[in-house]
Scaffold this motif. Sequence first.
Motif: not given
Length: 108
Positions: A33-38, A43-47, A77-78, A92-97
Amino acid sequence: MLIIESGVGLFVPSTDDGKTDGCFDPVLNNSARAYPVPVKEILQIELPGLKSWETSDVQLTDMFGKTIERKVITGVHGSIQVQSLASGVYILSVSNLLYRQNIKIIKE
């Protein structure tokens, strides 16, 4: 013993008691998840679903495919500083296990 359960077109390993073992499970909404939008500045990123030592590759690109920023986030978090970017739409592209995901970001 490991039991394989079917969930929304995806097999999710689980233990005998029916709990998932941390794999991607759309029913549990384990997705980035990424927020806030707009977004204006940060930009906060939750994984969700990751352990504190697991890493994710994160890339922000413009609509022409040009990489704006690439970084590795450890844990759940990032953030990415975006205040210097022009207003517009970014990916925003996110890639993990656990998952690979693209998220549309709107910069104000």
